[in-house]
Design a protein around this motif. Structure first.
Motif, PDB file in Angstrom:
ATOM      1  N   ASP A 195       0.895  -1.169   0.032  1.00 35.72           N
ATOM      2  CA  ASP A 195      -0.040  -0.266   0.068  1.00 35.72           C
ATOM      3  C   ASP A 195       0.933   1.338   0.026  1.00 35.72           C
ATOM      4  OD1 ASP A 195      -2.555   1.587   0.497  1.00 35.72           O
ATOM      5  OD2 ASP A 195      -1.585   1.977   2.464  1.00 35.72           O
ATOM      6  N   ASP A 196       0.521   2.118  -0.775  1.00 36.02           N
ATOM      7  CA  ASP A 196       1.378   3.510  -0.877  1.00 36.02           C
ATOM      8  C   ASP A 196       0.480   4.782  -0.644  1.00 36.02           C
ATOM      9  OD1 ASP A 196       0.172   3.494  -3.214  1.00 36.02           O
ATOM     10  OD2 ASP A 196       2.055   4.205  -4.532  1.00 36.02           O
ATOM     11  N   SER A 197      -0.301   4.449   0.127  1.00 38.94           N
ATOM     12  CA  SER A 197      -1.365   5.628   0.232  1.00 38.94           C
ATOM     13  C   SER A 197      -0.483   6.662   1.186  1.00 38.94           C
ATOM     14  CB  SER A 197      -2.616   5.374   0.978  1.00 38.94           C
ATOM     15  OG  SER A 197      -2.376   4.261   1.974  1.00 38.94           O
ATOM     16  N   CYS A 198       0.348   6.326   2.155  1.00 37.14           N
ATOM     17  CA  CYS A 198       1.137   7.197   2.520  1.00 37.14           C
ATOM     18  C   CYS A 198       1.992   8.264   1.840  1.00 37.14           C
ATOM     19  CB  CYS A 198       2.190   6.580   3.825  1.00 37.14           C
ATOM     20  SG  CYS A 198       3.437   5.488   2.977  1.00 37.14           S
ATOM     21  N   LYS A 200       0.815   9.436  -0.891  1.00 36.04           N
ATOM     22  CA  LYS A 200      -0.024  10.366  -1.490  1.00 36.04           C
ATOM     23  C   LYS A 200      -0.841  11.262  -0.526  1.00 36.04           C
ATOM     24  CE  LYS A 200      -1.162   6.878  -5.090  1.00 36.04           C
ATOM     25  NZ  LYS A 200      -1.416   5.593  -5.165  1.00 36.04           N
ATOM     26  N   VAL A 201      -0.277  11.364   0.860  1.00 36.06           N
ATOM     27  CA  VAL A 201      -1.054  12.216   1.581  1.00 36.06           C
ATOM     28  C   VAL A 201      -0.613  13.887   1.161  1.00 36.06           C
ATOM     29  CG1 VAL A 201      -0.813  10.750   3.598  1.00 36.06           C
ATOM     30  CG2 VAL A 201       1.162  12.561   3.152  1.00 36.06           C
ATOM     31  N   ARG A 253       0.532  16.173  -3.510  1.00 37.22           N
ATOM     32  CA  ARG A 253       0.120  14.993  -3.202  1.00 37.22           C
ATOM     33  C   ARG A 253       1.356  13.888  -3.501  1.00 37.22           C
ATOM     34  NH1 ARG A 253      -4.146  13.625  -0.429  1.00 37.22           N
ATOM     35  NH2 ARG A 253      -5.697  15.535  -0.268  1.00 37.22           N
ATOM     36  N   GLU A 324      -0.706  14.159   8.827  1.00 36.30           N
ATOM     37  CA  GLU A 324      -1.197  13.187   8.190  1.00 36.30           C
ATOM     38  C   GLU A 324      -0.415  11.837   7.944  1.00 36.30           C
ATOM     39  OE1 GLU A 324      -3.489  14.236   4.762  1.00 36.30           O
ATOM     40  OE2 GLU A 324      -4.077  12.274   4.458  1.00 36.30           O
ATOM     41  N   TYR A 328       1.060   6.835   9.722  1.00 34.77           N
ATOM     42  CA  TYR A 328       1.643   5.761   9.130  1.00 34.77           C
ATOM     43  C   TYR A 328       2.995   5.492   9.833  1.00 34.77           C
ATOM     44  CZ  TYR A 328      -1.825   6.570   5.256  1.00 34.77           C
ATOM     45  OH  TYR A 328      -2.727   6.788   4.487  1.00 34.77           O
ATOM     46  N   GLU A 332       5.981   1.362   6.498  1.00 34.37           N
ATOM     47  CA  GLU A 332       4.992   1.601   5.425  1.00 34.37           C
ATOM     48  C   GLU A 332       5.628   2.681   4.706  1.00 34.37           C
ATOM     49  OE1 GLU A 332       0.506   1.314   6.878  1.00 34.37           O
ATOM     50  OE2 GLU A 332       1.577   2.296   8.395  1.00 34.37           O
ATOM     51  N   ALA A 336       6.737   1.981   0.598  1.00 35.94           N
ATOM     52  CA  ALA A 336       6.113   2.959  -0.256  1.00 35.94           C
ATOM     53  C   ALA A 336       7.148   3.465  -1.154  1.00 35.94           C
ATOM     54  CB  ALA A 336       5.142   4.176   0.166  1.00 35.94           C
ATOM     55  N   ARG A 339       8.533   0.978  -3.410  1.00 38.89           N
ATOM     56  CA  ARG A 339       7.588   0.247  -4.419  1.00 38.89           C
ATOM     57  C   ARG A 339       8.221   0.179  -5.725  1.00 38.89           C
ATOM     58  NH1 ARG A 339       1.403   0.644  -4.439  1.00 38.89           N
ATOM     59  NH2 ARG A 339       0.987   0.746  -6.799  1.00 38.89           N
TER      60      ARG A 339
END
Ligand code: ZN
Length: 498
Positions: A195-198, A200-201, A253, A324, A328, A332, A336, A339
């Motif tokens: 997961d790489d949502s961190c 994209k914060v 982002r 934000e 994480y 993580e 990310a 990746r």
């Protein structure tokens, strides 16, 4: 005139050349960072005149006679002066290849091509860039023919960025890379992505600017000798070891994009800042080749910057500036940042697939310079190679053939330096591990032992030695891409458990 007087004259001559390059470099930097859009025209005129004057200084009768005198007395010269003579001869051959008017025309074209490329990229319109690219290619071929008529034109291009590099060496190198990277990419794809949502914060640009200062401090950049600016395409330019400029770009982002640009360009800057001051204002100042330069930038960006320890080191500041992100964990963020996934943009590419992006450009350039390609077909060629090497579909020119600034600056032959540099860096790491605990050093936050290692074995020599000498001096062994491939496999094993 005796040898001592001749060396004094050489010092004066190279100081004058430095002054012109300094002025032209500042104009270029200003054009890229703060100057209004329509300043390209007046700047082009000034650059044309300065380049013409610099040309005259370097090629006039006195300068040529001085060089002849030094060559005739080469047995009385020390190694550094001999290297200056050798580099001057190479540069002079390049300058005298064409008449001064052609040389000025070429300088003006560089300025124009840069402006056209920016606009074409913005509009995602290759057709707009095509006529200037054609002129850049024609000039490159002309220089190749005049300077190195006995060489294949693309070999001439490669040697400009990595002294001694040839297509034969590149072919062998890329074949070795392909053999192990392609199956590794497939294994990684099969393993599933973290997961790489961190990554994209929302990280406000103002806060990212603050973060850039912190990053520069962490890698040990002396800010009284290095400034940071903002450009679409990050780069480093050095005027002297007391004045290096790096640039970055900010995307709200995608903070990792700027973070790794700052660290990458910071690596280039550290190399320049670490050159022995005795070479300042001479033809030996600054990093030796782009291959060695990229080995330093990519070492900082990837080997240090993407290590678990470095990410742990910067995490508290990153989380403070962007709360934000604090939701994480370090692990993580580490996953990310590492990746690996085939993608469209080289500068944003991960360590594993990066060399594949370079191979696309290598294949293209080779055909552009050695063959007779239809300029109109270049985007199709590009898109087909991306499909073949990376399995991705290029949606438009902006995310395809227009993404890099290199061709607009006549940097044809530059790209292989990135892949070579990455491979050199992995072998430096293997050697470095014999005398220091890399992970422990990075985790401590004091990177001085790493900088000292690189400084002593690489940076301090500036351009006074050939790249092969510098490599062997640092590695104490011949260059072998095996270290890079082992490194990549190790990294993927750690991140993906494969
Ligand atoms: Zn670079």
């Amino acid at each position: 005139m005796d040898v001592r007087e001749a060396i004094e004259k050489l010092n004066e001559l190279e100081l004058r050349e430095f002054a012109y390059n300094h002025a032209m470099g500042i104009l270029y930097y200003d054009g890229a960072t703060g100057a209004p859009k329509r300043s390209a025209e007046p700047r082009g005129k000034t650059l044309g005149i300065l380049a013409g004057e610099a040309y005259k200084i370097s090629t006039d009768r006195e300068a040529v006679a001085l060089l002849d005198f030094l060559r005739e007395h080469s047995d009385e010269l020390d190694a550094d002066t001999l290297r200056r003579v050798e580099l001057r001869e190479k540069g002079l051959k390049e300058l005298r290849a064409v008449p001064v008017e052609t040389y000025i025309e070429y300088t003006e074209l560089m300025n124009e091509a840069d402006a056209v490329w920016h606009e074409a990229k913005e509009k995602s319109d290759y057709a707009m860039f095509e006529p200037v690219l054609k002129r850049v290619i024609d000039f490159t071929k002309l220089f190749a023919e005049k300077v190195a008529p006995d060489k294949s034109p693309y070999d001439y291009c490669l040697d400009k960025y990595e002294e001694g590099l040839t297509m034969a060496k590149c072919d062998e190198f890329f074949a070795k890379l392909r053999e192990r990277i392609v199956p590794l990419v497939k294994r990684v794809e099969a393993a599933g992505q973290p997961d790489d949502s961190c990554a994209k914060v929302l990280f406000p640009v103002e806060k990212q600017r603050e973060f850039s200062d912190i990053l520069m401090a962490k890698i040990g950049i002396p800010r009284d000798r290095c400034a940071i600016g903002e450009t679409e395409h990050p780069f480093t330019t050095d005027f002297s070891r007391n004045d290096v400029r790096i640039t970055t770009h900010y995307h709200e982002r995608a903070f990792l994009s700027s973070m790794y640009s700052v660290i990458h360009e910071g690596g280039h800057a550290l190399y320049e800042l670490g050159c022995d001051p005795k070479f300042s204002y001479t033809g030996l100042s600054g990093g030796v080749t782009m291959g060695i330069h990229e080995s330093q930038s990519r070492f900082f960006e990837n080997v240090i910057g993407r290590s678990r320890e470095f990410i742990g080191l910067i995490y508290p500041d990153a989380a403070r500036l962007c709360p934000e992100l604090g939701k994480y964990s370090v692990e993580e963020l580490y996953r990310a940042a590492n990746r690996a996934e085939p993608s469209l943009i080289r500068t944003e590419a991960d360590e594993l697939t990066y060399a594949l992006h370079v191979m696309v450009r290598y294949d293209m350039e080779r055909q552009m310079i050695n063959g007779a390609v239809d300029m109109k077909e270049l985007p199709e060629m590009w898109n087909a190679l991306y499909k073949e090497y990376l399995g991705v579909t290029v949606p438009d020119d902006k995310h395809g053939i227009l993404q890099d600034s290199h061709w607009a600056g006549a940097g044809i032959g530059y790209f292989p330096s990135y892949a070579l540099g990455s491979a050199y860096g992995a072998q430096f790491l293997a050697k470095m591990r014999e005398s220091l605990d890399f992970e422990k050093t990075v985790a401590s936050g004091d990177l001085a032992p790493i900088r000292d290692w690189l400084g002593e074995r690489i940076w301090k020599y500036a351009s006074s030695r050939k790249p092969e000498w510098i490599l062997e001096n640092a590695m104490e062994a011949p260059f072998d891409p095996k270290y890079y491939l082992d490194y990549l496999e190790g990294k993927m094993k750690d991140v993906y458990g494969i």
